[in-house]
Design a protein around this motif. Sequence first.
Motif, PDB file in Angstrom:
ATOM      1  N   SER A 112       0.662  -1.143  -0.101  1.00 26.95           N
ATOM      2  CA  SER A 112      -0.033   0.104  -0.034  1.00 26.95           C
ATOM      3  C   SER A 112       0.840   1.014   0.097  1.00 26.95           C
ATOM      4  O   SER A 112       0.241   2.435  -0.339  1.00 26.95           O
ATOM      5  CB  SER A 112      -0.797  -0.120   1.116  1.00 26.95           C
ATOM      6  OG  SER A 112      -0.202   0.388   2.297  1.00 26.95           O
ATOM      7  N   MET A 113       1.963   1.182   0.369  1.00 26.92           N
ATOM      8  CA  MET A 113       3.115   2.183   0.672  1.00 26.92           C
ATOM      9  C   MET A 113       2.357   3.399   1.569  1.00 26.92           C
ATOM     10  O   MET A 113       2.754   4.378   1.715  1.00 26.92           O
ATOM     11  CB  MET A 113       3.116   3.120  -0.628  1.00 26.92           C
ATOM     12  CG  MET A 113       3.675   2.119  -1.902  1.00 26.92           C
ATOM     13  SD  MET A 113       5.442   1.408  -1.526  1.00 26.92           S
ATOM     14  CE  MET A 113       6.393   2.741  -1.558  1.00 26.92           C
ATOM     15  N   GLN A 114       1.643   2.877   2.471  1.00 29.29           N
ATOM     16  CA  GLN A 114       1.051   3.699   3.444  1.00 29.29           C
ATOM     17  C   GLN A 114       1.919   3.811   4.894  1.00 29.29           C
ATOM     18  O   GLN A 114       2.663   2.738   5.252  1.00 29.29           O
ATOM     19  CB  GLN A 114      -0.439   3.366   4.048  1.00 29.29           C
ATOM     20  CG  GLN A 114      -1.174   4.166   4.852  1.00 29.29           C
ATOM     21  CD  GLN A 114      -2.493   3.756   5.249  1.00 29.29           C
ATOM     22  OE1 GLN A 114      -3.513   4.837   5.504  1.00 29.29           O
ATOM     23  NE2 GLN A 114      -3.021   2.746   4.827  1.00 29.29           N
ATOM     24  N   THR A 115       2.040   4.870   5.302  1.00 27.10           N
ATOM     25  CA  THR A 115       2.873   4.993   6.637  1.00 27.10           C
ATOM     26  C   THR A 115       2.258   4.608   7.820  1.00 27.10           C
ATOM     27  O   THR A 115       1.035   4.232   7.580  1.00 27.10           O
ATOM     28  CB  THR A 115       3.228   6.471   6.636  1.00 27.10           C
ATOM     29  OG1 THR A 115       2.118   7.376   7.180  1.00 27.10           O
ATOM     30  CG2 THR A 115       3.904   7.231   5.285  1.00 27.10           C
ATOM     31  N   SER A 116       2.805   4.936   8.963  1.00 25.80           N
ATOM     32  CA  SER A 116       1.957   4.458  10.089  1.00 25.80           C
ATOM     33  C   SER A 116       0.513   5.187  10.537  1.00 25.80           C
ATOM     34  O   SER A 116       0.138   5.182  11.503  1.00 25.80           O
ATOM     35  CB  SER A 116       2.960   4.473  11.248  1.00 25.80           C
ATOM     36  OG  SER A 116       3.706   5.743  11.682  1.00 25.80           O
TER      37      SER A 116
END
Length: 836
Positions: A637-641
């Motif tokens: 997803s390349m989503q951060t925390s």
Amino acid sequence: MIDLTIDGVAIRSPGDATVLEAADGAGIYVPRLCSHPDLPPIDPAELEPWDEVFQGRTSRRTAPAGRTAQANGRYDGCRLCLVELDGHGEPARACVTPVAEGMRVQTSSPDIESRRRAKLRELFATHPHACVQCAQRAGCPLEPCSTNVAKNERCCPIFHTCELRRVAEHVGIPEDTPRYRPAGLPVVDDEPLLLWDANLCIGCLRCVRICRDVRQVDALGFVLDERGQPVVGTRRSTLGASGCRFCLSCVEVCPTGALRLKVEDPRQDGERLTHCVAACPAEMDVPRYLREIRRGDFGRAEAVIREAAPLPRVLGEACYHPCEEHCLRTHLGEPLAICALKRAAVEHADTPVWKSHLHPDPATGRTIAIIGAGPAGLTAAWFLRLKGHAVTLFDAQSSPGGWLRDGIPRYRLSAAAVQADIEDILGMGVDFKAGVEVGKDVALEGVRRQYDAVLVAAGARRAKQLACTGGDLPGVESGLELLQGVATSEREDRASFAGQRIVIIGGGNVAIDVARTALRLGSRDVHVYCLEQRGAMPAHDWEVGAAESEGAVLHPGWGPMQIVGRGKVERVDFCECVSVFDEEGRFAPTLDSGRCASQEADRVLLAIGQEPDLGFLDGVESIRPTAVGYIGVGAESMQTSIEGVFAAGEVVSGPASVVEAIGQARRAASGIDRYLGGSGDLHFRLLEEVEPDAALGRVEGFADLARLRPLQLAGTEAVAEASRCLGCDLRLALTPVPAPPAPWRELTIESVATVPESEGVYRLLDENKVVYAIKGVDNLRHALSQVVTTSTKARFFLYDEDPMFSKRESEIIQQYLQEHGCMPAGEGDEDLDDLF
């Protein structure tokens, strides 16, 4: 269309079909080995043998007795596709028998099965078959043999995916099949790309026919031995001399391991890919745009490139082309000039065909902020606009482009290419806010509140500092700043470089760019020192070679101890580097103080790496840099925390190439689209794909065609260079041969009630009959009863009774891995430990 009945099933079939084609169309399995869905139906007896073929350096000639046997109808194919026709006494071959109105066909009977097994008995008398009859074959690693069968009597390395094995297991090998006696036939293993083992050939002639009738290369042929049986070989003693195009289609249709790849076939998410596509971070369909160039249609080629990357001009000039490193033509000599062909596609496109076929999705009303207008930010903006989202690019610079505009030297990437690609992206309706530094002019938290999603693509623009005595002397400068100054024309101080002795410290691509730039500024001597040995340098080998050819002197394996000078730089003292990393793989250079050398210098340029400036993250709850100073994200997803905040490019990976930034940005754009409720599918087809021409044609000397060297290829040169392509993608488009039916059962309460309450292993399949779970249990009925009432995915099942169910489970999983190259997918969010 005509009506007929096969195995009691009424079907409709095209009138020009064979019985075998009609059965395949109806999903009714008929065994076969010599026929193939992509080969025209033909009576094998009508195939014309050659007088001579070669198996490596061994010549084989057609025997007079062989032609007599052929004339008497001795050679008539595998005869496994025999079927019974109402009103006909003898069984007929389904592969060459045309359908007829009202025909009634029976594909199986005691007589038919007996004939098929007799044919297999004859075939396996001269083919290794110990493994096919082994009770421990499921999941067997093949080496070493647990039953100590001699290696030359065992089956080949593709046993677990072998078509012949599957057919044999379905039909059955007679118990009185004689033991295989090794014949010691040639094994040709010195050809590029493929291995050819004549001991495993069954004379089905698929390879000959795909080469002759479909690819129209005619490099393979056959002769007839004394029994009238075919012996396959090449036109000359080598494949290259035979005119082979190395398309590998012969390997694809071979039902045994007689023809095998010598290179691993790449896969991605279970999908088979060509090596060039698998190597491209942007997943560009290289074979497709090369095919358009071969046709001379550069406009369509450009459109294919834009489907994967919105920076075609930039990539045509500055891509480091990993696709070329993995191009299979490398095994014949030099790879295709894929990067130069990408550039040619854009430069020679008469009209922008892609523009008239670009249709963004309807507006979603969703807003996205992208921090950083470099290659990653620009790419994500392009795809997210295509998905119908409103996109705003923030950048601290006055113009978009990032490292493309102010870092890559102009001798590698022209300003015109950068500007043209950026205008195409902004022309999609992307809003650009120049001179806005997030974290200074506007807080990240404020951006988060204003937009539905945020992508951080700020790059790695801060140069790392050298911890070394004398590092603060005048004349010690940042190589990064030199590149930025020259690229933006803010630094043209050729006079200060003219005649100077330059020392560059660093072994990456930036260090090489600095060296080549210093030479262009008129430096007298340019020396590049790096910790790594030549083969381990981060810089691309072809870049290093180009720098050396221009006059740079490379000194690999040296680390700086001190920079010495009175009031300014005079020399740099180096010691030999013993190791760059410690035992745990951490960067910890060890220098040998007993082996040192000095290099006189008027200027020292540092290029030991870059890092992102993550100061704008200060005070942002939850986002924390990784141990090496980059932003951590989910791999897919390349989503951060932080929910709704994504990252891509060098803030995630560290210093990388343009095409790698594009690949990451595509994943991030897909992740953002899914987060905002979209499908995440970024495969925008700008053009309908034209069916590739199956015929490659015979080209004498094809294997030895030389690569065209110019970076800029004229139109005719581009067509010629693209024509060097092996066409190895065509084999992946061949129709799979129908496999024997698997004994799957529909998963219902009623079917599970018939399962025994004993130990064993079950396999679960989804609605597409894809195995996704394998599990050993002590009570099959009880375990499957739970599955049938709780699983939303399971539709079919298969079970094996086995008191040693843990061992059997391991064997079946191993077999699955051998065939598919990955583990079964699992239930989804369910704990995999409960499934495997």
